[in-house]
Design a protein around this motif. Structure first.
Motif, PDB file in Angstrom:
ATOM      1  N   GLY A  84     -29.859   7.744  44.163  1.00  0.00           N
ATOM      2  CA  GLY A  84     -30.284   7.375  45.501  1.00  0.00           C
ATOM      3  C   GLY A  84     -29.159   7.217  46.503  1.00  0.00           C
ATOM      4  O   GLY A  84     -29.411   6.922  47.666  1.00  0.00           O
ATOM      5  N   SER A  85     -27.912   7.401  46.078  1.00  0.00           N
ATOM      6  CA  SER A  85     -26.814   7.284  47.038  1.00  0.00           C
ATOM      7  C   SER A  85     -26.664   8.589  47.816  1.00  0.00           C
ATOM      8  O   SER A  85     -26.918   9.673  47.307  1.00  0.00           O
ATOM      9  CB  SER A  85     -25.508   6.928  46.319  1.00  0.00           C
ATOM     10  OG  SER A  85     -25.197   7.922  45.387  1.00  0.00           O
ATOM     11  N   THR A  86     -26.259   8.465  49.060  1.00  0.00           N
ATOM     12  CA  THR A  86     -26.126   9.613  49.954  1.00  0.00           C
ATOM     13  C   THR A  86     -24.773  10.272  49.744  1.00  0.00           C
ATOM     14  O   THR A  86     -23.749   9.594  49.740  1.00  0.00           O
ATOM     15  CB  THR A  86     -26.266   9.168  51.414  1.00  0.00           C
ATOM     16  OG1 THR A  86     -27.535   8.519  51.566  1.00  0.00           O
ATOM     17  CG2 THR A  86     -26.192  10.350  52.352  1.00  0.00           C
ATOM     18  N   ILE A  87     -24.798  11.586  49.593  1.00  0.00           N
ATOM     19  CA  ILE A  87     -23.574  12.364  49.409  1.00  0.00           C
ATOM     20  C   ILE A  87     -23.429  13.290  50.602  1.00  0.00           C
ATOM     21  O   ILE A  87     -24.393  13.926  51.023  1.00  0.00           O
ATOM     22  CB  ILE A  87     -23.632  13.178  48.103  1.00  0.00           C
ATOM     23  CG1 ILE A  87     -23.773  12.243  46.915  1.00  0.00           C
ATOM     24  CG2 ILE A  87     -22.405  14.062  47.961  1.00  0.00           C
ATOM     25  CD1 ILE A  87     -23.977  12.935  45.610  1.00  0.00           C
ATOM     26  N   THR A  88     -22.217  13.378  51.152  1.00  0.00           N
ATOM     27  CA  THR A  88     -21.930  14.305  52.240  1.00  0.00           C
ATOM     28  C   THR A  88     -20.800  15.228  51.806  1.00  0.00           C
ATOM     29  O   THR A  88     -19.944  14.849  50.993  1.00  0.00           O
ATOM     30  CB  THR A  88     -21.515  13.563  53.524  1.00  0.00           C
ATOM     31  OG1 THR A  88     -20.340  12.804  53.261  1.00  0.00           O
ATOM     32  CG2 THR A  88     -22.622  12.661  54.018  1.00  0.00           C
ATOM     33  N   HIS A  89     -20.839  16.444  52.333  1.00  0.00           N
ATOM     34  CA  HIS A  89     -19.813  17.447  52.039  1.00  0.00           C
ATOM     35  C   HIS A  89     -19.657  18.313  53.283  1.00  0.00           C
ATOM     36  O   HIS A  89     -20.647  18.583  53.962  1.00  0.00           O
ATOM     37  CB  HIS A  89     -20.245  18.295  50.835  1.00  0.00           C
ATOM     38  CG  HIS A  89     -19.161  19.164  50.309  1.00  0.00           C
ATOM     39  ND1 HIS A  89     -18.150  18.687  49.515  1.00  0.00           N
ATOM     40  CD2 HIS A  89     -18.919  20.489  50.481  1.00  0.00           C
ATOM     41  CE1 HIS A  89     -17.334  19.682  49.208  1.00  0.00           C
ATOM     42  NE2 HIS A  89     -17.787  20.782  49.791  1.00  0.00           N
ATOM     43  N   PRO A  90     -18.449  18.768  53.604  1.00  0.00           N
ATOM     44  CA  PRO A  90     -18.272  19.598  54.810  1.00  0.00           C
ATOM     45  C   PRO A  90     -19.092  20.883  54.738  1.00  0.00           C
ATOM     46  O   PRO A  90     -19.139  21.549  53.700  1.00  0.00           O
ATOM     47  CB  PRO A  90     -16.778  19.919  54.815  1.00  0.00           C
ATOM     48  CG  PRO A  90     -16.144  18.961  53.885  1.00  0.00           C
ATOM     49  CD  PRO A  90     -17.185  18.499  52.933  1.00  0.00           C
ATOM     50  N   ALA A  91     -19.730  21.231  55.839  1.00  0.00           N
ATOM     51  CA  ALA A  91     -20.561  22.431  55.880  1.00  0.00           C
ATOM     52  C   ALA A  91     -19.726  23.693  55.893  1.00  0.00           C
ATOM     53  O   ALA A  91     -20.253  24.779  55.656  1.00  0.00           O
ATOM     54  CB  ALA A  91     -21.468  22.390  57.105  1.00  0.00           C
ATOM     55  N   SER A  92     -18.439  23.579  56.124  1.00  0.00           N
ATOM     56  CA  SER A  92     -17.576  24.755  56.095  1.00  0.00           C
ATOM     57  C   SER A  92     -17.266  25.201  54.664  1.00  0.00           C
ATOM     58  O   SER A  92     -16.654  26.242  54.469  1.00  0.00           O
ATOM     59  CB  SER A  92     -16.271  24.454  56.832  1.00  0.00           C
ATOM     60  OG  SER A  92     -15.610  23.366  56.211  1.00  0.00           O
ATOM     61  N   ASP A  93     -17.698  24.435  53.669  1.00  0.00           N
ATOM     62  CA  ASP A  93     -17.453  24.759  52.265  1.00  0.00           C
ATOM     63  C   ASP A  93     -18.774  24.799  51.488  1.00  0.00           C
ATOM     64  O   ASP A  93     -19.079  23.899  50.706  1.00  0.00           O
ATOM     65  CB  ASP A  93     -16.510  23.715  51.659  1.00  0.00           C
ATOM     66  CG  ASP A  93     -16.153  23.998  50.218  1.00  0.00           C
ATOM     67  OD1 ASP A  93     -16.248  25.169  49.797  1.00  0.00           O
ATOM     68  OD2 ASP A  93     -15.782  23.046  49.503  1.00  0.00           O
ATOM     69  N   PRO A  94     -19.597  25.850  51.674  1.00  0.00           N
ATOM     70  CA  PRO A  94     -20.873  25.896  50.961  1.00  0.00           C
ATOM     71  C   PRO A  94     -20.722  26.095  49.451  1.00  0.00           C
ATOM     72  O   PRO A  94     -21.538  25.595  48.688  1.00  0.00           O
ATOM     73  CB  PRO A  94     -21.615  27.075  51.597  1.00  0.00           C
ATOM     74  CG  PRO A  94     -20.579  27.875  52.264  1.00  0.00           C
ATOM     75  CD  PRO A  94     -19.463  26.953  52.604  1.00  0.00           C
ATOM     76  N   SER A  95     -19.666  26.763  48.996  1.00  0.00           N
ATOM     77  CA  SER A  95     -19.485  26.941  47.550  1.00  0.00           C
ATOM     78  C   SER A  95     -19.128  25.623  46.879  1.00  0.00           C
ATOM     79  O   SER A  95     -19.567  25.337  45.767  1.00  0.00           O
ATOM     80  CB  SER A  95     -18.432  28.006  47.270  1.00  0.00           C
ATOM     81  OG  SER A  95     -17.195  27.619  47.836  1.00  0.00           O
ATOM     82  N   GLY A  96     -18.342  24.783  47.561  1.00  0.00           N
ATOM     83  CA  GLY A  96     -18.034  23.461  47.018  1.00  0.00           C
ATOM     84  C   GLY A  96     -19.259  22.574  46.968  1.00  0.00           C
ATOM     85  O   GLY A  96     -19.462  21.815  46.018  1.00  0.00           O
ATOM     86  N   ALA A  97     -20.107  22.670  47.991  1.00  0.00           N
ATOM     87  CA  ALA A  97     -21.346  21.889  47.995  1.00  0.00           C
ATOM     88  C   ALA A  97     -22.275  22.363  46.884  1.00  0.00           C
ATOM     89  O   ALA A  97     -22.914  21.550  46.219  1.00  0.00           O
ATOM     90  CB  ALA A  97     -22.031  21.995  49.345  1.00  0.00           C
ATOM     91  N   ALA A  98     -22.338  23.679  46.666  1.00  0.00           N
ATOM     92  CA  ALA A  98     -23.188  24.210  45.595  1.00  0.00           C
ATOM     93  C   ALA A  98     -22.688  23.752  44.231  1.00  0.00           C
ATOM     94  O   ALA A  98     -23.484  23.470  43.332  1.00  0.00           O
ATOM     95  CB  ALA A  98     -23.238  25.730  45.665  1.00  0.00           C
ATOM     96  N   ALA A  99     -21.373  23.653  44.064  1.00  0.00           N
ATOM     97  CA  ALA A  99     -20.818  23.161  42.802  1.00  0.00           C
ATOM     98  C   ALA A  99     -21.152  21.696  42.586  1.00  0.00           C
ATOM     99  O   ALA A  99     -21.371  21.266  41.450  1.00  0.00           O
ATOM    100  CB  ALA A  99     -19.311  23.369  42.783  1.00  0.00           C
ATOM    101  N   LEU A 100     -21.190  20.919  43.665  1.00  0.00           N
ATOM    102  CA  LEU A 100     -21.560  19.506  43.530  1.00  0.00           C
ATOM    103  C   LEU A 100     -23.056  19.334  43.296  1.00  0.00           C
ATOM    104  O   LEU A 100     -23.478  18.414  42.613  1.00  0.00           O
ATOM    105  CB  LEU A 100     -21.167  18.731  44.786  1.00  0.00           C
ATOM    106  CG  LEU A 100     -19.678  18.527  45.008  1.00  0.00           C
ATOM    107  CD1 LEU A 100     -19.442  17.890  46.361  1.00  0.00           C
ATOM    108  CD2 LEU A 100     -19.091  17.671  43.908  1.00  0.00           C
ATOM    109  N   ILE A 101     -23.850  20.211  43.882  1.00  0.00           N
ATOM    110  CA  ILE A 101     -25.305  20.115  43.751  1.00  0.00           C
ATOM    111  C   ILE A 101     -25.757  20.593  42.377  1.00  0.00           C
ATOM    112  O   ILE A 101     -26.654  20.023  41.784  1.00  0.00           O
ATOM    113  CB  ILE A 101     -25.998  20.935  44.861  1.00  0.00           C
ATOM    114  CG1 ILE A 101     -25.752  20.268  46.202  1.00  0.00           C
ATOM    115  CG2 ILE A 101     -27.480  21.074  44.597  1.00  0.00           C
ATOM    116  CD1 ILE A 101     -26.143  21.125  47.378  1.00  0.00           C
ATOM    117  N   ASN A 102     -25.130  21.618  41.835  1.00  0.00           N
ATOM    118  CA  ASN A 102     -25.568  22.238  40.589  1.00  0.00           C
ATOM    119  C   ASN A 102     -25.600  21.279  39.401  1.00  0.00           C
ATOM    120  O   ASN A 102     -26.536  21.321  38.624  1.00  0.00           O
ATOM    121  CB  ASN A 102     -24.706  23.456  40.283  1.00  0.00           C
ATOM    122  CG  ASN A 102     -25.380  24.406  39.336  1.00  0.00           C
ATOM    123  OD1 ASN A 102     -26.602  24.454  39.283  1.00  0.00           O
ATOM    124  ND2 ASN A 102     -24.594  25.142  38.599  1.00  0.00           N
TER     125      ASN A 102
END
Length: 127
Positions: A84-102
């Motif tokens: 339930g904690s909110t995670i933020t990641h820069p939108a300029s790095d979609p591959s890094g966000a996908a790695a965190l989401i996966n």
């Protein structure tokens, strides 16, 4: 012969002054819909199975089949993890966000039921 409204230098200066007061997004400004498109293709490549994407230049969303929604706003991806904690990641790095989401994906999928040994009847017969 020209029309006075078309070639009036004072009206041209007034229009420029008004245009300077109106706040517009710069042409090179952040676009949430393009960041979400990039994240959608990254999640597809990682087989996180995105289901839906939508949005505008200001706010956009990606929804996955495992129930995770990733919002893109103000130059960041925003989502909630399993706890339930909110995670933020820069939108300029979609591959890094996908790695965190996966890594979150297996937590949402139910584990297969364990196989037990065949059940034996408890009936006892008198010998």
């Amino acid at each position: 012969m020209s029309h006075p409204r078309l070639n009036n230098p004072r009206s041209h200066r007034a229009k420029l002054a008004e245009a300077a007061r109106v706040k517009r997004a710069p042409r090179h400004g952040f676009r949430a819909d393009r960041s979400v498109e990039a994240l959608f293709s990254e999640l597809n490549a990682r087989q996180a199975r995105p289901l839906f994407q939508a949005g505008s230049a200001d706010v956009a969303i990606v929804s996955t089949r495992c129930g995770l929604n990733v919002w893109c706003r103000d130059g960041k991806f925003i989502w909630n993890d399993v706890l339930g904690s909110t995670i933020t990641h820069p939108a300029s790095d979609p591959s890094g966000a996908a790695a965190l989401i996966n890594p979150l994906r297996p937590l949402h999928i139910a584990a297969p039921a364990p196989r037990h040994a065949p059940h034996h009847s408890l009936r006892l017969s008198a010998a």
